[in-house]
Enzyme design. Structure first.
Site, PDB file in Angstrom:
ATOM      1  N   GLY A 165       0.733  -1.439  -0.188  1.00  0.00           N
ATOM      2  CA  GLY A 165       0.448   0.246  -0.059  1.00  0.00           C
ATOM      3  C   GLY A 165       0.547   1.252  -0.416  1.00  0.00           C
ATOM      4  N   ARG A 174       1.428  -5.691  -4.841  1.00  0.00           N
ATOM      5  CA  ARG A 174       1.461  -6.934  -4.040  1.00  0.00           C
ATOM      6  C   ARG A 174       1.831  -8.339  -3.998  1.00  0.00           C
ATOM      7  NH1 ARG A 174      -0.651  -4.269   0.729  1.00  0.00           N
ATOM      8  NH2 ARG A 174      -2.042  -3.058   0.350  1.00  0.00           N
ATOM      9  N   ASP A 205       5.221  -8.018   5.248  1.00  0.00           N
ATOM     10  CA  ASP A 205       5.343  -8.436   4.594  1.00  0.00           C
ATOM     11  C   ASP A 205       6.674  -8.892   3.425  1.00  0.00           C
ATOM     12  OD1 ASP A 205       3.329 -10.573   5.190  1.00  0.00           O
ATOM     13  OD2 ASP A 205       1.113  -9.137   4.551  1.00  0.00           O
ATOM     14  N   LYS A 257       8.003   0.625   5.557  1.00  0.00           N
ATOM     15  CA  LYS A 257       7.133   0.888   5.342  1.00  0.00           C
ATOM     16  C   LYS A 257       5.830   1.184   5.099  1.00  0.00           C
ATOM     17  CE  LYS A 257       4.270  -0.707   2.956  1.00  0.00           C
ATOM     18  NZ  LYS A 257       3.009  -0.753   1.847  1.00  0.00           N
ATOM     19  N   THR A 258       4.484   2.011   5.396  1.00  0.00           N
ATOM     20  CA  THR A 258       2.970   1.286   6.501  1.00  0.00           C
ATOM     21  C   THR A 258       2.111   2.682   6.803  1.00  0.00           C
ATOM     22  OG1 THR A 258       1.182   0.071   6.500  1.00  0.00           O
ATOM     23  CG2 THR A 258       3.700  -0.300   8.103  1.00  0.00           C
ATOM     24  N   ASP A 276       0.164   1.831   8.356  1.00  0.00           N
ATOM     25  CA  ASP A 276      -0.084   1.232   9.740  1.00  0.00           C
ATOM     26  C   ASP A 276       0.166   1.161  10.706  1.00  0.00           C
ATOM     27  OD1 ASP A 276      -1.634   0.324   6.868  1.00  0.00           O
ATOM     28  OD2 ASP A 276      -1.413  -1.567   7.561  1.00  0.00           O
TER      29      ASP A 276
HETATM   30  P1  FBP Z   1       0.147  -2.117   3.068  1.00  0.00           P
HETATM   31  O1  FBP Z   1       0.588  -3.018   4.899  1.00  0.00           O
HETATM   32  O2  FBP Z   1       1.018  -2.628   2.672  1.00  0.00           O
HETATM   33  O3  FBP Z   1       1.510  -0.338   4.194  1.00  0.00           O
HETATM   34  O4  FBP Z   1      -0.633  -1.293   3.290  1.00  0.00           O
HETATM   35  C1  FBP Z   1      -2.006   0.102   4.538  1.00  0.00           C
HETATM   36  C2  FBP Z   1      -3.018  -0.358   4.081  1.00  0.00           C
HETATM   37  O5  FBP Z   1      -3.532   0.627   3.410  1.00  0.00           O
HETATM   38  C3  FBP Z   1      -3.634  -1.221   5.349  1.00  0.00           C
HETATM   39  O6  FBP Z   1      -4.543  -0.148   5.832  1.00  0.00           O
HETATM   40  C4  FBP Z   1      -5.209  -1.128   4.736  1.00  0.00           C
HETATM   41  O7  FBP Z   1      -5.309  -2.081   5.280  1.00  0.00           O
HETATM   42  C5  FBP Z   1      -4.144  -2.056   2.574  1.00  0.00           C
HETATM   43  O8  FBP Z   1      -3.460  -1.118   2.720  1.00  0.00           O
HETATM   44  C6  FBP Z   1      -5.733  -1.923   1.746  1.00  0.00           C
HETATM   45  O9  FBP Z   1      -4.945  -2.230   0.815  1.00  0.00           O
HETATM   46  P2  FBP Z   1      -5.618  -2.184  -0.453  1.00  0.00           P
HETATM   47  O10 FBP Z   1      -4.154  -0.558  -1.321  1.00  0.00           O
HETATM   48  O11 FBP Z   1      -4.709  -3.704  -0.936  1.00  0.00           O
HETATM   49  O12 FBP Z   1      -6.521  -1.637  -1.276  1.00  0.00           O
END
Ligand code: FBP
Length: 555
Positions: free
Chosen positions: A81, A145, A176, A202-203, A205
Site C-alpha cells: 500500500g 502486492r 510482508d 513503510k506502512t 499502519d
Molecule cells: P501496507 O501494509 O501494504 O502498507 O498497506 C496498508 C493499507 O493501507 C492498509 O491499511 C489497508 O488495509 C490496505 O493497505 C488496503 O489494501 P489495498 O491497497 O490493496 O486496497
C-alpha cells in the site's frame, strides 16, 4: 502536468539528514554492534536463514573509508500500500548513489515486486527524481502486492538482477514485503550471488516497529490527514447536533492509527482492537459500549457523537476471529475450488464441510453484505482484506437494533441518526509532512550507506526521532531480528512479527485514562491541516504516539 503552488514550494524543500550522513562519504565508516536473535522461533529461523541469520546491529561513525565512491547499480521496488514519503526514500537513495559516484545507476522496478520477476523497469534519472521530491503517492514507478514465493519467482528475480548487473536491490515495504526482502537476501547468498538486498520500513499502519524502527514512514502524514478530517466531522457534529458518525480507519490488524487519531481529536468512543481481543469482547459487548454512551448523551440532550473504528476490529472479536481464521485456512487450501463458485449460497454450502458449526452459524446470521465481504479473495499474503469489510455499517445496524429494544424498555428516549465513513485512501497518498519528508529521505540515504558498506538482509533504521533531525541515529538491523514463525495459507512460515498496540504502553494508557470522560462529554479537539511552514510548535510536531513512547525512554 500542471503543478499547484504548494507542490512547487514543496519541490524546493530540502529534507534534513542525521548529522553523520551530512559528512563526506569517505569520512563515514560502519560500526558493528551486538549480534542479534529473532523475536521467537530462533531454531526454525536459523534453519531458514542459514546465511543471513543473527548478524549484528550496525550504525555509522566518523572514520576513513576508501570503499565508498565506486560505481554501483541498484534496483528499487515500492511494495504494498502507498505511504506518504515513498518518493523521498527513492530520492535519498538516488542522491546517496550519485554522491558516491556520478556514474552509479538506479533502476526502478515497475508496479511492485512483479517488476523484478518480470524484468520490467525504468532507469531513474535526475530529471525524473526532481519531479517527485517531497510529493505523496508511489506513482514514480507504481506499487504492487505480488509476493515472491515460488522457486520460479525467486529464480526469475535473480536472473533479472544479474542481467541488469545490479549490485543491490532495495525493497520499500511493510512487514510482508520486508519478509520477502529477507527471503530474497538469503536466496541470493545461498545461490552464490553477491547481490545485496536492503529493506525500508513503510506502512501507514504503524505496525512495523521496534526499538530500532521507532515508526514506519507514512504513519505521521496519514494520521495527521485523518485527524484533520475527524476534527472537521467533530466540528460539524457539534454544530448540527443531530448525527452519530461511525468512522472506520485504515490500519489493517493494528489500531495504531485509530489510537493516534483518538489522542489528536478526543472522539466519544475509539475502539482498540488489541484491547477487544485481550478482554475477549464479543460483538454484543462492543455494541453495549456504544449504546451506553448513546443513552447517556441522549439523556443530556446530545443526540450526536463520533466513534472511531480500527479497520481490523472485526478480526479481533473472538467469535469473528475464529471464523476468519477458519475461512483463511480453508481458502488457503481450497482457494482455487472456492474461486470457481459464484453464488453466495453455494459458497456457504461449500464452507459447511470445512468450518466449525459455530463459525458457520455466525457467518449465516451476519448481514449478507458483511458475510459476502468476508468471503472476498485474500491478499497475496493470505490475509483477509479488512479494508473491504464495512465494519462501520455492521456496528450501525446492530446498534440500531439494540437501541430499538432499549426504547421499548423505556431506557432510551433519544434520536439516533447515523453516517458511516471510511478514511483510508484519503491519507495514504497525502503530500508528506515535514517529518515524513525528512525521515524518508534519511531512510533512503541510509539504505545506500548499508549497500555501500557491503551488507545484505538488513532494514534501514533511523531513530531518536523526537529530537531534531541532525540528532537522528542512522544504521541498520538484520531483517531476521524481527521475525517469527506464523501460520499462512495453512502452513507455518517465517514472517516479520506485526507490532500491535500494547495495552501497557504509554499511548494506550494515556487514552484509556480519558476515554470515559470523552464518551459522555463533548471534548473534541480540532487539529486542522498539516502545516509545512510556520513555527516549530505547529509544523514540527511528531505524532503523540512517538512523543509519549520516547518521553518514557528518555526518562
Ligand atoms: P501496507 O501494509 O501494504 O502498507 O498497506 C496498508 C493499507 O493501507 C492498509 O491499511 C489497508 O488495509 C490496505 O493497505 C488496503 O489494501 P489495498 O491497497 O490493496 O486496497
Amino acid at each position: 502536468m500542471e503543478i499547484s503552488h504548494l507542490q512547487r514550494a514543496r519541490y524546493a524543500y530540502n529534507p534534513k539528514l542525521p548529522a553523520i550522513l551530512r559528512e563526506e562519504l569517505e569520512n563515514i565508516v560502519l560500526k558493528r554492534g551486538e549480534t542479534t536473535e529473532a523475536v521467537s522461533d530462533q531454531g526454525d529461523l536459523k534453519l531458514f536463514f542459514r546465511n543471513t541469520y543473527g548478524k549484528p546491529i550496525v550504525g555509522f561513525e566518523k572514520g576513513k573509508n576508501s570503499d565508498v565512491g565506486k560505481k554501483i547499480s541498484v534496483g528499487v521496488i515500492l511494495s504494498g500500500g502507498q505511504a506518504p514519503g515513498g518518493h523521498n526514500v527513492i530520492a535519498g537513495l538516488f542522491d546517496g548513489l550519485k554522491k558516491g559516484s556520478a556514474e552509479s545507476q538506479l533502476f526502478g522496478f515497475l508496479n511492485g515486486p512483479s517488476g523484478l520477476i518480470e524484468n520490467k523497469w525504468t532507469l531513474l534519472t535526475a530529471e525524473t527524481i526532481e519531479q517527485y521530491r517531497n510529493t505523496g503517492g508511489f506513482d514514480i514507478i507504481g506499487s504492487g502486492r505480488t509476493k515472491i514465493e515460488t522457486p520460479d519467482q525467486f529464480a526469475a528475480s535473480l536472473k533479472t538482477a544479474k542481467d541488469l548487473g545490479l549490485n543491490a536491490i532495495v525493497i520499500i515495504g511493510g512487514d510482508d514485503s520486508n519478509t520477502n526482502a529477507a527471503l530474497l537476501a538469503e536466496y541470493f547468498v545461498e545461490n552464490g550471488s553477491s547481490i545485496q538486498v536492503i529493506g525500508c520500513p513503510k506502512t501507514i499502519d504503524g505496525d512495523l516497529k521496534n526499538e530500532y524502527i521507532e515508526t514506519s514512514f507514512g504513519f505521521d502524514t496519514a494520521v495527521k490527514t485523518y485527524s484533520e478530517l475527524i476534527g472537521n466531522i467533530e466540528r460539524d457534529a457539534n454544530s448540527a447536533r443531530k448525527y452519530w458518525h461511525f468512522i472506520k480507519l485504515m490500519g489493517r490488524s493494528a489500531s495504531h492509527i485509530a489510537l493516534e487519531c483518538a489522542l489528536q481529536t478526543h472522539p466519544n468512543i475509539c475502539f482498540i482492537s488489541e484491547e477487544i481481543q485481550a478482554k475477549q469482547m464479543s460483538l454484543s459487548q462492543v455494541i453495549n459500549t456504544i449504546t451506553d454512551a448513546v443513552v447517556k448523551r441522549a439523556d443530556q440532550g446530545d443526540n450526536f457523537g463520533v466513534i472511531l473504528i480500527p479497520e481490523g476490529l472485526i478480526e479481533f472479536m473472538p467469535e469473528m476471529k475464529k471464523l476468519i481464521e477458519e475461512l483463511n485456512d480453508t481458502m488457503g487450501v481450497y482457494g482455487h475450488e472456492f474461486a470457481k463458485i459464484d453464488s453466495f449460497i453455494e459458497r456457504l454450502y461449500f464452507l459447511d464441510s470445512y468450518i466449525s458449526e459455530a463459525s458457520y452459524n455466525l457467518l449465516k446470521n451476519l448481514p449478507t453484505q458483511i458475510a459476502e465481504q468476508l468471503l472476498l479473495d485474500r491478499d497475496p499474503h493470505g490475509n483477509v482484506q479488512v479494508s473491504r469489510i464495512d465494519t462501520e455499517k455492521l456496528l450501525i445496524s446492530v446498534t440500531e437494533k439494540r437501541l430499538a429494544e432499549l426504547k421499548k424498555q423505556g431506557v432510551y428516549k433519544g434520536k439516533f441518526s447515523t453516517y458511516g465513513h471510511f478514511f483510508g485512501y484519503e491519507g495514504r497518498c497525502a503530500a508528506p509532512s515535514n517529518f515524513d519528508a525528512d525521515y524518508c529521505y534519511s531512510l533512503g540515504f541510509t539504505a545506500f550507506m548499508l549497500i555501500a558498506t557491503g551488507l545484505t538482509g538488513y532494514i534501514s533504521s533511523v531513530r531518536n526521532l523526537t529530537a531534531p533531525a541532525e540528532q537522528w541515529i542512522a544504521g541498520g538491523i538484520p531483517l531476521t531480528m524481527m521475525m517469527n514463525m506464523e501460520q499462512r495459507h495453512g502452513i507455518k512460515k517465517p514472517v516479520i512479527k506485526k507490532a500491535l498496540v500494547e495495552l501497557d504502553s504509554v499511548p494506550f494508557k494515556t487514552f484509556a485514562a480519558q476515554r470515559e470522560h470523552w464518551a459522555v462529554n463533548t471534548c473534541y479537539l480540532f487539529p486542522g491541516a498539516i502545516q509545512y511552514f510556520g513555527p516549530p510548535e505547529v509544523c514540527g510536531q511528531p505524532t503523540k504516539t512517538l512523543l509519549l513512547e520516547r518521553a518514557l525512554k528518555s526518562g
